[in-house]
Motif scaffolding. Sequence first.
Motif: not given
Length: 104
Positions: A91-101
């Motif tokens: 599986s791809p190494v992935s990091k969820p990103l937090e929406e800030v705008f």
Amino acid sequence: MQRLAFKMKLNPGQKEAYTKRHNELWPELKKLLKDVGVSEYSIFFDDETSTLFAFQKVSGAGGSQDLSSNEIVKKWWDFMADIMEVNPDNSPVSKPLEEVFYMP
């Protein structure tokens, strides 16, 4: 509708291969994504860091990152494993990103 974003890492020099493989996305994988509620899916590339930035609009409970038990997805991961950073299960190494705008 929820918006999901995450980042992944491409191995150096693999942008062309990555683009080609996605331009030829398997019909069964595209159908699976649509069936689970992914209505939009974009991936952007940062040349300086080889970072991929992915964005999805999802109407279901989760996006592509929640399909780890699906055989089509596992096959895709195996197909992509030689050109990007992956976990032991490919599986791809992935990091969820937090929406800030968000501006609708």
